[in-house]
Design an enzyme around this catalytic site. Structure first.
Site, PDB file in Angstrom:
ATOM      1  N   GLY A  11       0.808  -1.225   0.000  1.00 33.63           N
ATOM      2  CA  GLY A  11       0.000   0.000   0.000  1.00 33.63           C
ATOM      3  C   GLY A  11       0.834   1.265   0.000  1.00 33.63           C
ATOM      4  N   GLY A  14       4.078   0.314   2.163  1.00 36.47           N
ATOM      5  CA  GLY A  14       4.887  -0.788   1.618  1.00 36.47           C
ATOM      6  C   GLY A  14       5.495  -0.447   0.270  1.00 36.47           C
ATOM      7  N   PRO A  93      -6.682  -0.500  10.817  1.00 31.50           N
ATOM      8  CA  PRO A  93      -7.754   0.489  10.973  1.00 31.50           C
ATOM      9  C   PRO A  93      -8.399   0.445  12.357  1.00 31.50           C
ATOM     10  CG  PRO A  93      -8.541  -1.412   9.738  1.00 31.50           C
ATOM     11  CD  PRO A  93      -7.084  -1.649  10.007  1.00 31.50           C
ATOM     12  N   SER A 131       3.891  -1.269  10.196  1.00 33.33           N
ATOM     13  CA  SER A 131       2.562  -0.705  10.467  1.00 33.33           C
ATOM     14  C   SER A 131       2.612   0.059  11.786  1.00 33.33           C
ATOM     15  CB  SER A 131       1.530  -1.825  10.638  1.00 33.33           C
ATOM     16  OG  SER A 131       1.443  -2.619   9.491  1.00 33.33           O
ATOM     17  N   THR A 132       1.680   0.993  11.952  1.00 31.69           N
ATOM     18  CA  THR A 132       1.563   1.717  13.223  1.00 31.69           C
ATOM     19  C   THR A 132       0.763   0.845  14.191  1.00 31.69           C
ATOM     20  OG1 THR A 132       1.600   3.790  12.048  1.00 31.69           O
ATOM     21  CG2 THR A 132       0.711   3.843  14.287  1.00 31.69           C
ATOM     22  N   GLU A 161       6.928   3.973  10.530  1.00 36.98           N
ATOM     23  CA  GLU A 161       7.163   4.827   9.373  1.00 36.98           C
ATOM     24  C   GLU A 161       6.606   6.230   9.627  1.00 36.98           C
ATOM     25  OE1 GLU A 161       9.089   4.320   6.664  1.00 36.98           O
ATOM     26  OE2 GLU A 161       8.615   6.437   6.668  1.00 36.98           O
ATOM     27  N   LYS A 220       5.601   6.540  17.829  1.00 39.92           N
ATOM     28  CA  LYS A 220       4.896   6.726  16.555  1.00 39.92           C
ATOM     29  C   LYS A 220       3.489   7.278  16.801  1.00 39.92           C
ATOM     30  CE  LYS A 220       3.306   6.634  12.537  1.00 39.92           C
ATOM     31  NZ  LYS A 220       3.653   7.581  11.502  1.00 39.92           N
ATOM     32  N   ASN A 224       2.131  11.293  15.785  1.00 43.44           N
ATOM     33  CA  ASN A 224       0.924  11.631  15.030  1.00 43.44           C
ATOM     34  C   ASN A 224      -0.039  12.453  15.880  1.00 43.44           C
ATOM     35  OD1 ASN A 224       1.768  10.532  12.687  1.00 43.44           O
ATOM     36  ND2 ASN A 224       0.302   8.859  12.620  1.00 43.44           N
ATOM     37  N   ARG A 260      10.442  28.477  19.524  1.00 45.15           N
ATOM     38  CA  ARG A 260      10.050  27.350  20.382  1.00 45.15           C
ATOM     39  C   ARG A 260       8.836  26.625  19.805  1.00 45.15           C
ATOM     40  NH1 ARG A 260       9.201  30.704  25.686  1.00 45.15           N
ATOM     41  NH2 ARG A 260       8.183  31.931  24.064  1.00 45.15           N
ATOM     42  N   CYS A 276      -4.626   8.037   8.973  1.00 50.42           N
ATOM     43  CA  CYS A 276      -3.904   7.745  10.222  1.00 50.42           C
ATOM     44  C   CYS A 276      -4.196   8.625  11.431  1.00 50.42           C
ATOM     45  CB  CYS A 276      -2.418   7.735   9.939  1.00 50.42           C
ATOM     46  SG  CYS A 276      -1.982   6.387   8.823  1.00 50.42           S
TER      47      CYS A 276
HETATM   48  P1  NAD Z   1      -2.809   0.471   2.772  1.00 45.87           P
HETATM   49  O1  NAD Z   1      -4.203   0.107   3.015  1.00 45.87           O
HETATM   50  O2  NAD Z   1      -2.457   1.431   1.695  1.00 45.87           O
HETATM   51  O3  NAD Z   1      -1.943  -0.859   2.518  1.00 45.87           O
HETATM   52  C1  NAD Z   1      -2.032  -1.990   3.314  1.00 45.87           C
HETATM   53  C2  NAD Z   1      -2.012  -3.226   2.403  1.00 45.87           C
HETATM   54  O4  NAD Z   1      -1.924  -4.395   3.213  1.00 45.87           O
HETATM   55  C3  NAD Z   1      -3.264  -3.390   1.552  1.00 45.87           C
HETATM   56  O5  NAD Z   1      -2.908  -3.387   0.178  1.00 45.87           O
HETATM   57  C4  NAD Z   1      -3.855  -4.734   1.985  1.00 45.87           C
HETATM   58  O6  NAD Z   1      -4.417  -5.469   0.920  1.00 45.87           O
HETATM   59  C5  NAD Z   1      -2.638  -5.429   2.541  1.00 45.87           C
HETATM   60  N1  NAD Z   1      -2.954  -6.489   3.517  1.00 45.87           N
HETATM   61  C6  NAD Z   1      -3.749  -6.402   4.611  1.00 45.87           C
HETATM   62  N2  NAD Z   1      -3.763  -7.562   5.273  1.00 45.87           N
HETATM   63  C7  NAD Z   1      -2.962  -8.417   4.590  1.00 45.87           C
HETATM   64  C8  NAD Z   1      -2.573  -9.772   4.776  1.00 45.87           C
HETATM   65  N3  NAD Z   1      -3.010 -10.461   5.828  1.00 45.87           N
HETATM   66  N4  NAD Z   1      -1.757 -10.326   3.860  1.00 45.87           N
HETATM   67  C9  NAD Z   1      -1.315  -9.636   2.796  1.00 45.87           C
HETATM   68  N5  NAD Z   1      -1.639  -8.357   2.564  1.00 45.87           N
HETATM   69  C10 NAD Z   1      -2.451  -7.741   3.449  1.00 45.87           C
HETATM   70  O7  NAD Z   1      -2.246   1.000   4.170  1.00 45.87           O
HETATM   71  P2  NAD Z   1      -1.035   2.018   4.390  1.00 45.87           P
HETATM   72  O8  NAD Z   1      -1.530   3.413   4.246  1.00 45.87           O
HETATM   73  O9  NAD Z   1       0.124   1.563   3.590  1.00 45.87           O
HETATM   74  O10 NAD Z   1      -0.749   1.808   5.954  1.00 45.87           O
HETATM   75  C11 NAD Z   1      -0.154   0.625   6.432  1.00 45.87           C
HETATM   76  C12 NAD Z   1       0.272   0.854   7.863  1.00 45.87           C
HETATM   77  O11 NAD Z   1       1.253   1.884   7.909  1.00 45.87           O
HETATM   78  C13 NAD Z   1      -0.840   1.313   8.806  1.00 45.87           C
HETATM   79  O12 NAD Z   1      -0.610   0.744  10.073  1.00 45.87           O
HETATM   80  C14 NAD Z   1      -0.654   2.809   8.877  1.00 45.87           C
HETATM   81  O13 NAD Z   1      -1.112   3.351  10.103  1.00 45.87           O
HETATM   82  C15 NAD Z   1       0.847   2.944   8.781  1.00 45.87           C
HETATM   83  N6  NAD Z   1       1.328   4.210   8.206  1.00 45.87           N
HETATM   84  C16 NAD Z   1       0.720   4.756   7.115  1.00 45.87           C
HETATM   85  C17 NAD Z   1       1.220   5.930   6.554  1.00 45.87           C
HETATM   86  C18 NAD Z   1       0.566   6.571   5.357  1.00 45.87           C
HETATM   87  O14 NAD Z   1       0.956   7.684   5.029  1.00 45.87           O
HETATM   88  N7  NAD Z   1      -0.391   5.948   4.703  1.00 45.87           N
HETATM   89  C19 NAD Z   1       2.362   6.513   7.092  1.00 45.87           C
HETATM   90  C20 NAD Z   1       2.978   5.917   8.192  1.00 45.87           C
HETATM   91  C21 NAD Z   1       2.457   4.764   8.739  1.00 45.87           C
HETATM   92  C1  UGA Z   2       0.825  12.049   8.688  1.00 45.50           C
HETATM   93  C2  UGA Z   2       2.158  12.446   9.342  1.00 45.50           C
HETATM   94  O1  UGA Z   2       2.522  13.746   8.870  1.00 45.50           O
HETATM   95  C3  UGA Z   2       3.244  11.445   8.994  1.00 45.50           C
HETATM   96  O2  UGA Z   2       4.449  11.771   9.687  1.00 45.50           O
HETATM   97  C4  UGA Z   2       2.796  10.051   9.411  1.00 45.50           C
HETATM   98  O3  UGA Z   2       3.764   9.093   9.046  1.00 45.50           O
HETATM   99  C5  UGA Z   2       1.484   9.730   8.727  1.00 45.50           C
HETATM  100  O4  UGA Z   2       0.487  10.730   9.085  1.00 45.50           O
HETATM  101  C6  UGA Z   2       0.897   8.424   9.142  1.00 45.50           C
HETATM  102  O5  UGA Z   2       1.224   7.880  10.172  1.00 45.50           O
HETATM  103  O6  UGA Z   2       0.053   7.985   8.354  1.00 45.50           O
HETATM  104  P1  UGA Z   2      -0.245  12.278   6.273  1.00 45.50           P
HETATM  105  O7  UGA Z   2      -1.513  11.998   6.978  1.00 45.50           O
HETATM  106  O8  UGA Z   2       0.078  11.457   5.084  1.00 45.50           O
HETATM  107  O9  UGA Z   2       0.996  12.106   7.280  1.00 45.50           O
HETATM  108  O10 UGA Z   2      -0.192  13.800   5.803  1.00 45.50           O
HETATM  109  P2  UGA Z   2      -0.011  15.184   6.604  1.00 45.50           P
HETATM  110  O11 UGA Z   2       0.849  16.055   5.814  1.00 45.50           O
HETATM  111  O12 UGA Z   2       0.367  14.970   8.005  1.00 45.50           O
HETATM  112  O13 UGA Z   2      -1.487  15.782   6.546  1.00 45.50           O
HETATM  113  C7  UGA Z   2      -2.542  15.194   7.281  1.00 45.50           C
HETATM  114  C8  UGA Z   2      -3.753  16.092   7.209  1.00 45.50           C
HETATM  115  O14 UGA Z   2      -3.539  17.281   7.948  1.00 45.50           O
HETATM  116  C9  UGA Z   2      -4.114  16.546   5.795  1.00 45.50           C
HETATM  117  O15 UGA Z   2      -5.505  16.499   5.632  1.00 45.50           O
HETATM  118  C10 UGA Z   2      -3.607  17.972   5.730  1.00 45.50           C
HETATM  119  O16 UGA Z   2      -4.298  18.766   4.831  1.00 45.50           O
HETATM  120  C11 UGA Z   2      -3.837  18.419   7.157  1.00 45.50           C
HETATM  121  N1  UGA Z   2      -2.969  19.537   7.576  1.00 45.50           N
HETATM  122  C12 UGA Z   2      -1.629  19.393   7.605  1.00 45.50           C
HETATM  123  C13 UGA Z   2      -3.566  20.732   7.973  1.00 45.50           C
HETATM  124  O17 UGA Z   2      -4.789  20.871   7.979  1.00 45.50           O
HETATM  125  N2  UGA Z   2      -2.752  21.769   8.377  1.00 45.50           N
HETATM  126  C14 UGA Z   2      -1.402  21.654   8.418  1.00 45.50           C
HETATM  127  O18 UGA Z   2      -0.740  22.642   8.801  1.00 45.50           O
HETATM  128  C15 UGA Z   2      -0.832  20.435   8.013  1.00 45.50           C
END
Ligand code: NAD
Ligand code: UGA
Length: 464
Positions: A11, A14, A93, A131-132, A161, A220, A224, A260, A276
């Site tokens: 996703g 990954g 989720p 994953s988180t 991440e 982590k 967030n 600050r 997230c």
């Molecule tokens: P995503 O939904 O984009 O991707 C997850 C993938 O895992 C999906 O494609 C799903 O089909 C697959 N999957 C689920 N269960 C499975 C299984 N049992 N076997 C094989 N595949 C499986 O999710 P994401 O946004 O990549 O987030 C993944 C994790 O990373 C979450 O815990 C999220 O909180 C964390 N995270 C996300 C972000 C972000 O910006 N999206 C940033 C930092 C951390």
């Molecule tokens: C956020 C964190 O920034 C990442 O460090 C973290 O890894 C990730 O969540 C996660 O764990 O999934 P992301 O959600 O992809 O990343 O994007 P952001 O840039 O943080 O924006 C999140 C939301 O906040 C967006 O809707 C953005 O528009 C909003 N935002 C951001 C504001 O409304 N104001 C700001 O000043 C900044």
């Protein structure tokens, strides 16, 4: 030394993280697997415009590495068995049912992966939590691994991440820090060092932070929560600005110049979206309640509540204006992605604002440069269905939403325009000229501060 890596979950995390590892470590074979076969097919699509996710710079990395040392595969079991190190980047989720429903993280995918790793491994593995996850999940993962595989040794490491969507590749290359949490045992330290060796290929050593597993997991969630808290704080001031005549942009600038506090994450908006922030804070609230820390739980819950309030406030502002000024209730919604430079619309404020308006008999013309029409419609449908609306009623509501192919098409003939995502295309558009010259005498609701002259009579600019 690690020479074969597998990542479960292709996703938003990954895909980009493994593309960067493959690009920076040509000596390592990286296989990304997923249970979603359609997604794997898209990752393997010859046309780089058909990749399942959009991130600036990603196409180029995939072009450099795909089928050289980066592979996308449906064969999860083979990839597990062939690897020395396995990243789990599956989704976590908010739980929809059972204990902790509405707050706790649903760990079923992580547990399923752990079980599969245990059953399919014929050699020792290092398992990485990408994953988180809630604090102390590594303990559970270890239990599952031990229960289903008594022959091999597994080290579980937390390596959360921090990338943000839309800037994922840049964030992965220039990480503020790489956090690695491992056990303080000989084998734990060895496993941590194996992961450090990988990151050392492009991350300066000073930015690689080693901690214990629990600190890493909790840091982590806390990161967030702190980022989201800044947005809710500034959004809570936006309404005070509107009532008092202060300007939220001027205020943010003044606050952010205090070294600050710093200038980042002080942009007022319709609210934070994305998959997230909300789920991670709700998870934090759940953990705090679990430990009977109700004051702590209430404090963090407030961050999510202000976010919902802000989205509702914006939707109500539009609806009230329409009620007072027109019988022809049509609004152009600009932006569906939760932020610019991504095709991800999970928890996008646009979904909340649009469903509120559709339920009040407002028709919508939606445009987003990256989110396809079927995704927009399915977001709306899922929202309505999960809120208990009957399917025939849902279909009627969806008929009042048209998805447009361009900004021009979306605002042509439109008396009301709401801007919800800060895409460059919307920021570069001359809104003041549009307001002054268009025959419809349009009114613009700017939720993301892209319009320049805040005092225009036909403009509602959030926080002004
Ligand atoms: P995503 O939904 O984009 O991707 C997850 C993938 O895992 C999906 O494609 C799903 O089909 C697959 N999957 C689920 N269960 C499975 C299984 N049992 N076997 C094989 N595949 C499986 O999710 P994401 O946004 O990549 O987030 C993944 C994790 O990373 C979450 O815990 C999220 O909180 C964390 N995270 C996300 C972000 C972000 O910006 N999206 C940033 C930092 C951390
Ligand atoms: C956020 C964190 O920034 C990442 O460090 C973290 O890894 C990730 O969540 C996660 O764990 O999934 P992301 O959600 O992809 O990343 O994007 P952001 O840039 O943080 O924006 C999140 C939301 O906040 C967006 O809707 C953005 O528009 C909003 N935002 C951001 C504001 O409304 N104001 C700001 O000043 C900044």
């Amino acid at each position: 030394m690690v020479s074969k890596i597998c990542c479960i979950g292709a996703g938003y995390v990954g895909g980009p993280t493994m593309a960067v590892i493959a690009n920076e470590c040509p000596h390592i074979k990286v296989v990304v697997v997923d249970q979603d076969k359609k997604k794997i097919k898209s990752w393997n699509n010859k046309s780089l415009n058909e990749l399942p996710i959009y991130e600036p710079g990603l196409k180029e990395l995939i072009k450099n590495t795909r089928n050289k040392n980066l592979f996308f595969s449906e064969d999860i079991d083979k990839a597990i068995n062939d690897s020395d190190m396995i990243f789990m980047a599956v989704n976590t989720p908010t739980k929809k049912t059972g204990k902790g429903k509405g707050f706790a993280a649903d760990l079923s995918s992580v547990e399923a992966c752990a079980k599969r790793i245990a059953l399919k491994s014929k050699s020792n593995k290092i398992v990485i939590e990408k994953s988180t996850l809630p604090v102390r999940t590594a303990e559970k993962i270890k239990e599952v691994l031990k229960k289903f595989n008594k022959k091999n040794d597994f080290e579980v490491i937390s390596n959360p991440e921090f990338l943000a969507e839309g800037t994922a590749i840049e964030n992965l290359y220039k990480s503020d820090r790489v956090l690695i949490g491992g056990e303080n045992t000989i084998s734990g330290k060895k496993a941590v060092n194996e992961l450090v060796e990988i990151y050392k290929n492009w991350i300066p050593h000073s930015k690689i932070l080693k901690t214990n597993v629990w600190s890493s997991e909790l840091a982590k969630l806390a990161s967030n929560a702190m980022l989201a808290q800044r947005i809710s704080s500034i959004n809570s001031f936006s309404v005070i600005c509107e009532r008092t005549g202060a300007s939220i942009q001027e205020m943010s600038r003044a606050i952010g110049m205090d070294t600050r506090i710093g200038p980042k994450f002080l942009e007022s908006s319709v609210g934070f979206g994305g998959s997230c922030f909300k789920k991670d804070i709700l998870n934090l609230v759940y953990i705090a309640r679990f430990y009977n820390l109700n004051e702590v739980a209430d404090y963090w819950h407030g961050v999510v509540k202000i976010n919902s309030y802000q989205m509702l406030r914006f939707a109500k502002t539009i609806n009230n204006h329409l009620k007072e000024n027109t019988n022809k209730k049509v609004v152009s919604i600009l932006g569906w992605a939760f932020k610019k430079n991504t095709n991800d619309s999970r928890e996008s404020p646009s979904i909340y604002v649009s469903t509120y308006l559709l339920e009040r008999e407002v028709s919508l013309k939606v445009y987003d440069p990256m989110v396809p029409a079927n995704r927009i419609k399915s977001d709306l449908k899922n929202y309505f269905v999960s809120n208990g609306i009957k399917i025939n009623q849902v279909n009627k509501l969806l008929n009042n939403c048209v998805v447009c192919n361009s900004l021009k098409e979306a605002i042509f003939d439109s008396s009301y325009v709401a801007i919800l995502t800060k895409w460059d295309e919307f920021e570069n558009f001359n809104w003041i000229s549009h307001l002054n010259n268009h025959k419809c005498k349009p009114f613009v609701f700017d939720g993301v501060n892209v319009t320049k002259n805040k005092s225009h009579n036909n403009l509602y600019s959030l926080g002004n």
